[in-house]
Design a protein around this motif. Structure first.
Motif, PDB file in Angstrom:
ATOM      1  N   VAL A  31       0.840  -1.211   0.000  1.00  0.00           N
ATOM      2  CA  VAL A  31       0.000   0.000   0.000  1.00  0.00           C
ATOM      3  C   VAL A  31       0.867   1.251   0.000  1.00  0.00           C
ATOM      4  CG1 VAL A  31      -1.655   1.340   1.357  1.00  0.00           C
ATOM      5  CG2 VAL A  31      -1.997  -1.115   1.067  1.00  0.00           C
ATOM      6  N   LEU A  32       1.888   1.274   0.849  1.00  0.00           N
ATOM      7  CA  LEU A  32       2.770   2.444   0.910  1.00  0.00           C
ATOM      8  C   LEU A  32       3.522   2.638  -0.404  1.00  0.00           C
ATOM      9  CD1 LEU A  32       4.253   2.108   4.520  1.00  0.00           C
ATOM     10  CD2 LEU A  32       2.601   3.805   3.703  1.00  0.00           C
ATOM     11  N   SER A  33       3.960   1.543  -1.019  1.00  0.00           N
ATOM     12  CA  SER A  33       4.702   1.649  -2.275  1.00  0.00           C
ATOM     13  C   SER A  33       3.818   2.195  -3.392  1.00  0.00           C
ATOM     14  CB  SER A  33       5.259   0.280  -2.673  1.00  0.00           C
ATOM     15  OG  SER A  33       6.169  -0.189  -1.704  1.00  0.00           O
ATOM     16  N   ILE A  34       2.587   1.694  -3.459  1.00  0.00           N
ATOM     17  CA  ILE A  34       1.672   2.168  -4.510  1.00  0.00           C
ATOM     18  C   ILE A  34       1.308   3.626  -4.284  1.00  0.00           C
ATOM     19  CG2 ILE A  34      -0.652   1.877  -5.469  1.00  0.00           C
ATOM     20  CD1 ILE A  34      -0.350  -1.122  -4.937  1.00  0.00           C
ATOM     21  N   LEU A  35       1.027   3.983  -3.030  1.00  0.00           N
ATOM     22  CA  LEU A  35       0.713   5.390  -2.736  1.00  0.00           C
ATOM     23  C   LEU A  35       1.898   6.287  -3.063  1.00  0.00           C
ATOM     24  CD1 LEU A  35      -1.267   5.098   0.632  1.00  0.00           C
ATOM     25  CD2 LEU A  35      -2.177   5.580  -1.649  1.00  0.00           C
ATOM     26  N   GLY A  36       3.109   5.804  -2.770  1.00  0.00           N
ATOM     27  CA  GLY A  36       4.292   6.590  -3.102  1.00  0.00           C
ATOM     28  C   GLY A  36       4.445   6.770  -4.604  1.00  0.00           C
ATOM     29  N   ALA A  37       4.164   5.711  -5.372  1.00  0.00           N
ATOM     30  CA  ALA A  37       4.252   5.812  -6.830  1.00  0.00           C
ATOM     31  C   ALA A  37       3.226   6.786  -7.380  1.00  0.00           C
ATOM     32  CB  ALA A  37       4.059   4.431  -7.455  1.00  0.00           C
ATOM     33  N   LEU A  38       2.019   6.731  -6.846  1.00  0.00           N
ATOM     34  CA  LEU A  38       0.974   7.659  -7.297  1.00  0.00           C
ATOM     35  C   LEU A  38       1.311   9.097  -6.922  1.00  0.00           C
ATOM     36  CD1 LEU A  38      -2.236   5.572  -6.458  1.00  0.00           C
ATOM     37  CD2 LEU A  38      -1.159   5.906  -8.687  1.00  0.00           C
ATOM     38  N   ALA A  39       1.879   9.274  -5.724  1.00  0.00           N
ATOM     39  CA  ALA A  39       2.275  10.627  -5.313  1.00  0.00           C
ATOM     40  C   ALA A  39       3.383  11.167  -6.213  1.00  0.00           C
ATOM     41  CB  ALA A  39       2.733  10.607  -3.858  1.00  0.00           C
ATOM     42  N   LEU A  40       4.358  10.307  -6.552  1.00  0.00           N
ATOM     43  CA  LEU A  40       5.427  10.725  -7.452  1.00  0.00           C
ATOM     44  C   LEU A  40       4.874  11.075  -8.829  1.00  0.00           C
ATOM     45  CD1 LEU A  40       8.435  11.064  -8.123  1.00  0.00           C
ATOM     46  CD2 LEU A  40       8.513   8.613  -8.637  1.00  0.00           C
ATOM     47  N   SER A  41       3.930  10.290  -9.299  1.00  0.00           N
ATOM     48  CA  SER A  41       3.310  10.580 -10.597  1.00  0.00           C
ATOM     49  C   SER A  41       2.578  11.911 -10.561  1.00  0.00           C
ATOM     50  CB  SER A  41       2.340   9.457 -10.974  1.00  0.00           C
ATOM     51  OG  SER A  41       3.011   8.211 -11.053  1.00  0.00           O
ATOM     52  N   ALA A  42       1.893  12.188  -9.437  1.00  0.00           N
ATOM     53  CA  ALA A  42       1.180  13.455  -9.303  1.00  0.00           C
ATOM     54  C   ALA A  42       2.142  14.639  -9.319  1.00  0.00           C
ATOM     55  CB  ALA A  42       0.364  13.459  -8.010  1.00  0.00           C
ATOM     56  N   VAL A  43       3.304  14.472  -8.668  1.00  0.00           N
ATOM     57  CA  VAL A  43       4.303  15.542  -8.656  1.00  0.00           C
ATOM     58  C   VAL A  43       4.831  15.775 -10.073  1.00  0.00           C
ATOM     59  CG1 VAL A  43       6.610  16.159  -7.855  1.00  0.00           C
ATOM     60  CG2 VAL A  43       4.960  15.174  -6.262  1.00  0.00           C
ATOM     61  N   LEU A  44       5.079  14.706 -10.809  1.00  0.00           N
ATOM     62  CA  LEU A  44       5.591  14.849 -12.174  1.00  0.00           C
ATOM     63  C   LEU A  44       4.559  15.508 -13.093  1.00  0.00           C
ATOM     64  CD1 LEU A  44       7.399  11.404 -12.597  1.00  0.00           C
ATOM     65  CD2 LEU A  44       8.447  13.652 -12.274  1.00  0.00           C
ATOM     66  N   VAL A  45       3.291  15.152 -12.910  1.00  0.00           N
ATOM     67  CA  VAL A  45       2.237  15.785 -13.709  1.00  0.00           C
ATOM     68  C   VAL A  45       2.163  17.277 -13.402  1.00  0.00           C
ATOM     69  CG1 VAL A  45      -0.259  15.914 -14.060  1.00  0.00           C
ATOM     70  CG2 VAL A  45       0.874  13.697 -14.013  1.00  0.00           C
ATOM     71  N   SER A  46       2.240  17.618 -12.122  1.00  0.00           N
ATOM     72  CA  SER A  46       2.204  19.040 -11.747  1.00  0.00           C
ATOM     73  C   SER A  46       3.420  19.777 -12.287  1.00  0.00           C
ATOM     74  CB  SER A  46       2.149  19.165 -10.216  1.00  0.00           C
ATOM     75  OG  SER A  46       0.990  18.536  -9.695  1.00  0.00           O
ATOM     76  N   ALA A  47       4.561  19.097 -12.333  1.00  0.00           N
ATOM     77  CA  ALA A  47       5.773  19.738 -12.844  1.00  0.00           C
ATOM     78  C   ALA A  47       5.668  20.049 -14.328  1.00  0.00           C
ATOM     79  CB  ALA A  47       6.989  18.851 -12.573  1.00  0.00           C
ATOM     80  N   THR A  48       4.845  19.286 -15.064  1.00  0.00           N
ATOM     81  CA  THR A  48       4.659  19.541 -16.493  1.00  0.00           C
ATOM     82  C   THR A  48       3.560  20.555 -16.771  1.00  0.00           C
ATOM     83  OG1 THR A  48       3.128  17.661 -16.663  1.00  0.00           O
ATOM     84  CG2 THR A  48       5.463  17.232 -17.088  1.00  0.00           C
ATOM     85  N   GLY A  49       3.006  21.134 -15.696  1.00  0.00           N
ATOM     86  CA  GLY A  49       1.984  22.157 -15.868  1.00  0.00           C
ATOM     87  C   GLY A  49       0.566  21.653 -15.893  1.00  0.00           C
ATOM     88  N   GLY A  50       0.351  20.385 -15.581  1.00  0.00           N
ATOM     89  CA  GLY A  50      -0.992  19.819 -15.583  1.00  0.00           C
ATOM     90  C   GLY A  50      -1.531  19.642 -14.177  1.00  0.00           C
ATOM     91  N   SER A  51      -2.768  19.208 -14.091  1.00  0.00           N
ATOM     92  CA  SER A  51      -3.414  18.940 -12.810  1.00  0.00           C
ATOM     93  C   SER A  51      -3.570  17.434 -12.651  1.00  0.00           C
ATOM     94  CB  SER A  51      -4.790  19.608 -12.755  1.00  0.00           C
ATOM     95  OG  SER A  51      -5.521  19.161 -11.622  1.00  0.00           O
ATOM     96  N   TRP A  52      -3.039  16.902 -11.550  1.00  0.00           N
ATOM     97  CA  TRP A  52      -3.112  15.452 -11.371  1.00  0.00           C
ATOM     98  C   TRP A  52      -4.544  14.980 -11.200  1.00  0.00           C
ATOM     99  CZ3 TRP A  52      -5.223  13.202  -7.058  1.00  0.00           C
ATOM    100  CH2 TRP A  52      -5.364  13.996  -5.918  1.00  0.00           C
ATOM    101  N   ARG A  53      -5.407  15.855 -10.660  1.00  0.00           N
ATOM    102  CA  ARG A  53      -6.818  15.472 -10.511  1.00  0.00           C
ATOM    103  C   ARG A  53      -7.480  15.305 -11.876  1.00  0.00           C
ATOM    104  NH1 ARG A  53      -5.977  19.120  -6.333  1.00  0.00           N
ATOM    105  NH2 ARG A  53      -6.451  18.323  -4.230  1.00  0.00           N
ATOM    106  N   SER A  54      -7.216  16.237 -12.784  1.00  0.00           N
ATOM    107  CA  SER A  54      -7.807  16.134 -14.113  1.00  0.00           C
ATOM    108  C   SER A  54      -7.225  14.948 -14.884  1.00  0.00           C
ATOM    109  CB  SER A  54      -7.581  17.434 -14.888  1.00  0.00           C
ATOM    110  OG  SER A  54      -6.195  17.697 -15.040  1.00  0.00           O
TER     111      SER A  54
END
Length: 378
Positions: A31-54
């Motif tokens: 669970v922690l590993s998957i949540l960490g991967a999703l959090a990292l993906s959200a950070v990368l999406v935000s870094a590219t100027g997008g919204s992780w929610r969208s």
């Protein structure tokens, strides 16, 4: 059996608590590993100027939530699961086949040749093209197996190199009129790099369920997963294959012939990759029942990742294949969010790495405990 013996055989409370604690530890790590991967993906999406929610909403809409989408996702999961099952079989034998992309491509090419040029009733054409596709993938994997056991060439190298050879063979087949994959002439003299359509009678039937349409091969793939799981876990052949993968020297002493079992495992792996090509060609979700040079669309590599993430378990591969198919179908909806669809590759890679962390942590802990016990005994 007396009551005292029954009580003695029952798990003690301490043992039950230890098992529950280990289970909660494993689940917590995943669970922690998957949540960490999703959090990292959200950070990368935000870094590219997008919204992780969208982005998350678009992925869910494109794969499950919108009308008819989960049927398309199931269609994408079928070849991924089929390839993963073959990968699991050869991995149990201790072999590393990473050439599924080429085996799928050759299997699809052989099936397309039969489909276009074999004049017979539709059902007979389907069985003929299915046999040709399985044989094409098996032969391509068999080349690497032969080099592995007769010339001691590592299969991880030969299977990878044969992917490039397969793509060149298919490209050559489209480049000359003398071969059966010659392109069609359409429009004003333009050459289209694709074959004729598979005859209607040779196409897989499609099922409509709650407004979603998918090929009947979905049931065949799940049944195949159950068969592979049963064979590997409950048969003598599966036991010998697992023994070979765990310790070749011990398996040889027990009477297991490495060449026989290894070549068989590689043939099964390649044959299932070729069968995935058959499902893609006749299912209707890829290329409109036509074969083209880019037919495999990297599904061979993705199926390999499915087996890796599932930790070589056929049952888990069913779920993982569906998750990866969700990323594939959902990526088409990312254009509306302004985010490059390749971001799904990043999400996929992060999930692969995340699901590899718990086994590594557990392995390191087991090694440390074993080392501590040896020091105590000394």
């Amino acid at each position: 059996m007396t009551a005292s013996v029954v009580r003695a055989l029952r798990p003690t409370r301490a043992r039950r608590d230890a098992l529950a604690g280990r289970l909660s530890e494993v689940v917590g790590l995943y669970v922690l590993s998957i949540l960490g991967a999703l959090a990292l993906s959200a950070v990368l999406v935000s870094a590219t100027g997008g919204s992780w929610r969208s982005v998350l909403s678009a992925l869910i809409d494109g794969s499950i939530r919108n009308p008819g989408r989960w049927g398309t996702t199931i269609g994408g999961a079928i070849p991924l699961l089929t390839i993963a099952l073959g990968t699991i079989v050869n991995a149990k034998a201790g072999l590393v086949n990473i050439g599924q992309e080429g085996q799928l491509l050759l299997g699809g090419a052989c099936a397309a040749i039969v489909a276009v040029h074999f004049d017979a009733p539709g059902a007979l054409v389907f069985f003929a093209l299915a046999a040709a596709g399985v044989a094409g993938g098996a032969v391509w994997a068999g080349l690497a197996a032969a080099l592995r056991y007769w010339r001691d060439v590592p299969e991880v190298l030969t299977t990878l190199l044969l992917v490039a050879v397969a793509s060149q063979v298919v490209a050559f087949g489209f480049s000359t009129e003398r071969l059966l994959l010659a392109p069609l002439s359409e429009g004003q003299g333009t050459q289209v790099q694709q074959t004729l359509r598979v005859p209607e009678g040779a196409r897989l039937p499609r099922i409509t369920l709650f407004g979603n349409e998918f090929p009947i091969a979905a049931f065949a793939a799940v049944i195949l997963a159950a068969v592979v799981a049963f064979i590997l876990a409950r048969t003598v052949w599966g036991f010998r294959l697992r023994m070979l993968g765990s310790n070749q020297r011990t398996a040889t002493r027990a009477g297991v012939r490495p060449a026989r079992y290894g070549i068989t495992a590689m043939l099964i792996s390649g044959g299932l990759a070729g069968l995935a090509g058959v499902f893609m060609l006749t299912g209707g979700d890829f290329g409109g029942y036509r074969f083209s040079p880019g037919f495999s669309i990297n599904f061979g590599w993705t199926g390999l990742l499915v087996a890796l993430v599932a930790r070589e378990r056929a049952g888990a591969a069913v779920v993982v294949a569906f998750v990866f198919a969700c990323l594939w179908t959902g990526s088409g909806f990312l254009a509306a969010t302004g985010v490059e669809r390749r971001i799904t590759d990043v999400v996929q890679a992060s999930l692969v790495l995340a699901l590899l962390i718990p086994p590594a942590v557990l392995f390191i802990r087991a090694r440390r405990r074993a080392a501590a016990l040896r020091r105590v005994r000394v």
